[in-house]
Design an enzyme around this catalytic site. Structure first.
Site, short mmCIF file in Angstrom:
data_model
loop_
_atom_site.label_atom_id
_atom_site.label_comp_id
_atom_site.label_asym_id
_atom_site.label_seq_id
_atom_site.Cartn_x
_atom_site.Cartn_y
_atom_site.Cartn_z
N ASN A 9 0.87 -1.18 0.00
CA ASN A 9 0.00 0.00 0.00
C ASN A 9 0.91 1.22 0.00
OD1 ASN A 9 -1.77 2.07 0.46
ND2 ASN A 9 -2.37 1.40 2.53
N TRP A 10 1.01 1.85 -1.16
CA TRP A 10 1.94 2.98 -1.29
C TRP A 10 1.39 4.25 -0.66
CZ3 TRP A 10 3.95 2.64 -7.07
CH2 TRP A 10 4.58 1.39 -7.26
N LYS A 11 0.11 4.23 -0.28
CA LYS A 11 -0.53 5.41 0.32
C LYS A 11 -0.30 6.63 -0.59
CE LYS A 11 -0.12 3.18 4.76
NZ LYS A 11 0.00 3.29 6.21
N HIS A 95 -9.48 1.32 4.79
CA HIS A 95 -8.22 1.51 5.52
C HIS A 95 -8.45 2.47 6.69
CE1 HIS A 95 -4.11 2.58 6.49
NE2 HIS A 95 -3.75 1.47 5.86
N GLU A 97 -6.78 4.81 7.81
CA GLU A 97 -6.51 6.22 7.52
C GLU A 97 -7.72 6.88 6.85
OE1 GLU A 97 -2.82 5.51 5.48
OE2 GLU A 97 -1.89 4.97 7.40
N GLU A 167 -5.16 -4.86 10.65
CA GLU A 167 -4.17 -3.79 10.86
C GLU A 167 -4.49 -3.05 12.15
OE1 GLU A 167 -2.22 -2.61 6.82
OE2 GLU A 167 -3.84 -1.22 7.27
N GLY A 173 2.65 2.44 10.77
CA GLY A 173 3.60 3.52 10.61
C GLY A 173 4.32 3.93 11.88
N SER A 213 3.61 -1.91 10.38
CA SER A 213 5.06 -1.94 10.61
C SER A 213 5.70 -3.28 10.24
CB SER A 213 5.38 -1.56 12.06
OG SER A 213 4.96 -0.22 12.32
N GLY A 234 3.01 -1.06 4.24
CA GLY A 234 3.05 0.36 3.92
C GLY A 234 4.47 0.79 3.61
N GLY A 235 5.12 1.40 4.58
CA GLY A 235 6.44 2.00 4.39
C GLY A 235 7.45 1.11 3.70
P1 13P Z 1 3.16 0.55 7.62
O1 13P Z 1 3.66 -0.75 7.02
O2 13P Z 1 3.87 1.74 7.10
O3 13P Z 1 3.06 0.47 9.11
O4 13P Z 1 1.64 0.70 7.08
C1 13P Z 1 0.76 -0.35 7.22
C2 13P Z 1 -0.46 -0.05 6.45
O5 13P Z 1 -1.25 0.81 6.83
C3 13P Z 1 -0.70 -0.80 5.22
O6 13P Z 1 -1.99 -0.58 4.74
#
Ligand code: 13P
Length: 252
Positions: A9-11, A95, A97, A167, A173, A213, A234-235
């Site tokens: 997930n590149w956000k 998600h 967010e 999640e 994050g 994470s 994510g990251g």
């Molecule tokens: P991180 O891997 O950056 O913690 O993000 C997780 C995430 O929200 C994937 O959708």
């Protein structure tokens, strides 16, 4: 047998140019994976270009959101038809967010899941609790309520194709991932809840990811847990090398 699925997930990261550079680096690193499904979810603006770059490879394309109508006066929204046309196969729905910043409700999440299936897209539904809820012993109750509301419009034939990403919000994050055993316990709980509502077949086929994470250093600890079928990253998905290392760790 459930095929592990690792999704990035590149956000809100990567311009079109940056997205192309990332997938071009990623393809040779993960293209040989037979036993793991690999998906990247760039921002909308990069989907078309990334779809072309991925053409003919086994890396799947995902979007990060969709709207539940197919077309109409919905300024700023993107429909399932539009995603399908550019070659999107998966779509992240609900998600945390979006639930936080866009105030996305469970009712909206339910409509989005239904619209995705009706248009031949495979949703990745995100669920998870806040830290205070976990500390209060409420994690399972929170996730159960999300599942009940979010899956309300689906039938068993759809739920069996679903991917659910567990999640925990406090792990996203933050560098503070869940304990793999706790994540596995929640995955088992999710499968039991789905089994109660939609039957054993749907529960058995449903794939459950852990997200929050995930890094190359901890991914194997999650992916070797019973009932965890992948990761939503994510990251660590923003660099080809770290994402490819997570994909490699998913091999049985
Ligand atoms: P991180 O891997 O950056 O913690 O993000 C997780 C995430 O929200 C994937 O959708």
């Amino acid at each position: 047998m459930r095929v592990p699925i690792i999704a990035g997930n590149w956000k809100m990261h990567k311009t079109v140019g940056e997205a192309l550079a990332l997938v071009r680096e990623l393809i040779p690193l993960v293209a040989q994976e037979e036993a793991v499904e690999v998906v990247v979810c760039p921002p909308f603006t990069a989907l078309y270009a990334v779809a072309r770059a991925l053409g003919g490879t086994k890396v799947g394309l995902g979007a990060q959101n969709l709207f539940w109508e197919e077309e109409g006066a919905f300024t700023g929204e993107i429909s399932p038809l539009m995603l399908k046309e550019v070659g999107v196969k998966y779509v992240i729905v609900g998600h945390s967010e979006r639930r936080a910043y866009q105030r996305e409700s469970d009712e909206e999440v339910a409509k989005k899941l239904k619209a995705a299936f009706q248009n031949g897209l495979n949703p990745i539904l995100c669920v998870g609790e806040h830290l205070a809820e976990r500390e209060a012993g409420q994690a399972e109750a929170v996730v159960a309520a999300q599942l009940k509301a979010d899956l309300a419009l689906l039938g068993a034939d759809e739920v069996e194709k679903l991917v659910i990403a567990y999640e925990p919000i406090w792990a996203i994050g933050t560098g503070r991932s869940a304990e793999p055993g706790d994540a596995a316990q929640m995955a088992a709980f999710i499968r039991r809840e789905v089994g109660r509502a939609f039957g054993e077949r749907a529960a058995e086929m449903l794939r459950i990811q852990y997200g929050g994470s995930v890094t190359p250093a901890n991914s194997r600890a999650f992916l070797t847990q019973e009932g965890i079928d992948g990761a939503l990253v994510g990251g660590a998905s923003l660099k080809a090398e770290s994402f490819a290392a997570i994909v490699a760790s998913a091999k049985k």
